[in-house]
Design an enzyme around this catalytic site. Structure first.
Site, mmCIF file in Angstrom:
data_model
loop_
_atom_site.group_PDB
_atom_site.id
_atom_site.type_symbol
_atom_site.label_atom_id
_atom_site.label_comp_id
_atom_site.label_asym_id
_atom_site.label_seq_id
_atom_site.Cartn_x
_atom_site.Cartn_y
_atom_site.Cartn_z
ATOM 1 C CG ASP A 5 40.478 40.802 38.145
ATOM 2 O OD1 ASP A 5 39.913 41.281 37.145
ATOM 3 O OD2 ASP A 5 41.201 41.478 38.903
ATOM 4 C CD GLU A 13 39.296 46.770 36.998
ATOM 5 O OE1 GLU A 13 38.986 47.970 36.946
ATOM 6 O OE2 GLU A 13 38.943 46.027 37.934
#
Length: 399
Positions: free
Chosen positions: A90, A156
């Protein structure tokens, strides 16, 4: 440590291909995977296909619907402990200030520009290239004592759904170590602070502002809580750790009140607390609640709740651990100066270290402070190449 001849390792590191790294970095940037938004699936599909094309064993595991973790493996010729390379798929939202579309990667000399180039799709591309080099060498008879395994988690940048799923469903086998490919400018980080978020909700009693004593102001109470947080910050700052400094508080958001002429009945705060290794987020919340009670802030119409909403542990690996020394030497042998130290940022490596018991360092291309989360984010291709070479050298030293 490895007995691979230095000449053999140098020759393998020299086969790292800059064009392949650049191509995969750009392909990953072009699959936006913005978080919040839960959109990692397209980027993971690009990565999974690249890993399958390279001949790796690939497994996808959904941490949440449409949000798959990826595990890609190059198997050695023995069943010994392996090496994990950890990343996340991400990226943060692009935000304003870009000079061009952040998800159309572009080149400016040595720089690759686009959201996620530095944090951390470039590092993932470097890890894939290193594993390709090792896989080809294994096919040609190179002996490595265990697998090299790339683990890429979702989420994350927000709440850690991906790494928590990893902890609950760990990849098989034992590990000599984990290298987190976060952007450190190729310095070796042997310790990171952790991170936690708290929601602090204050409830008071509304009254007319002409008679504030009839009410109980949630905003006044929240200000007193902020004072306690500041006191705790000063206590921690007075006794810093040589590697990681000290834990920090930050009141990031605050919202409250009903109107200017009304004693505020509510106030909400979103608070960040950076953690030292071994600190427990539940205990920190309990301690703050106890201090609020001892200070007489709650009661008489005021109620305060302190709720942890996110937790990422810190970690510290011994300076003389083979993972630390091998990784640092690998960077130096790849032609880049490298320091060994600590990091004020937090990363998923806190979970691999504390929950999975895997010795962990952070080392990757890109600049966490100068480029990550910023407009026109970029990473030098030359640094991506050096990172890939260092991953090759570290893996062969440790396996």
């Amino acid at each position: 440590m490895s007995t691979h001849p230095r000449e053999q390792v140098d020759a393998l590191a020299g086969t790292v291909d800059a064009d392949r790294i650049a191509s995969l970095t750009c392909a990953l940037v072009a699959a936006p995977s913005v978080n919040p938004g839960g959109t990692e699936e397209e980027a993971v599909a690009v990565l999974a296909q690249a890993c399958r094309d390279a001949g790796f064993d690939v497994e996808l595991s959904e941490a949440a619907p449409g949000r798959p973790n990826l595990i890609a493996t190059v198997n050695g010729d023995a069943a010994g402990p392996g090496l994990m390379i950890l990343g996340h798929s991400d990226v943060v939202p692009a935000g304003p200030g870009w000079s061009a579309d952040p998800f159309v990667p572009r080149r400016d000399g040595d720089l690759i520009i686009g959201r996620g180039t530095s944090d951390m799709k470039g590092g993932i591309a470097s890890a894939v290239e290193a594993m390709m080099v090792i896989a080809r060498a294994v096919e040609q008879g190179l002996r490595v004592s265990g697998p090299v395994r790339l683990v890429v988690t979702v989420d994350e940048e927000e709440h850690g759904v991906g790494v928590r799923h990893l902890v609950e469903n760990p990849p098989p086998g034992q590990y000599v170590g984990c290298i987190v490919a976060e952007p450190t400018r190729l310095d070796v980080v042997r310790g990171c602070r952790g991170a936690s978020y708290f929601d602090i909700e204050v409830t008071g009693r509304a009254a007319h502002s002409g008679r504030p004593s009839d009410g109980a102001s949630a905003i006044d109470a929240a200000a007193k809580v902020i004072g306690l947080i500041g006191d705790d910050q000063r206590r921690m700052a007075a006794d810093p750790d040589p590697l990681l400094g000290y834990g920090t508080w930050n009141v990031g958001t605050i919202e409250g009140g009903q109107g200017i002429s009304v004693v505020a009945p509510t106030c909400s705060m979103g608070v960040d607390r950076r953690l030292m290794p071994g600190e427990d987020v539940t205990e920190i919340g309990r301690r703050l609640s106890a201090e609020i009670g001892a200070a007489g802030i709650d009661g008489d119409g005021i109620e305060v709740s302190v709720t942890p909403t996110m937790y990422l542990p810190g970690f510290a690996t011994d300076a003389d651990h083979p993972l630390v020394t091998a990784t640092a030497q690998a960077v130096i042998d790849s032609g880049s100066p490298s320091t060994v130290g600590g990091w004020s940022a937090a990363c998923d490596g806190g979970w691999t270290s504390s929950a999975l018991g895997i010795p962990t360092v952070v080392m990757g291309p890109g600049d966490i402070n100068g480029q990550a989360h910023q407009p026109d984010e970029s990473v030098p291709l030359s640094e991506l190449v050096t990172a890939a070479q260092a991953y090759v050298r570290a893996a062969l030293a440790l396996l």
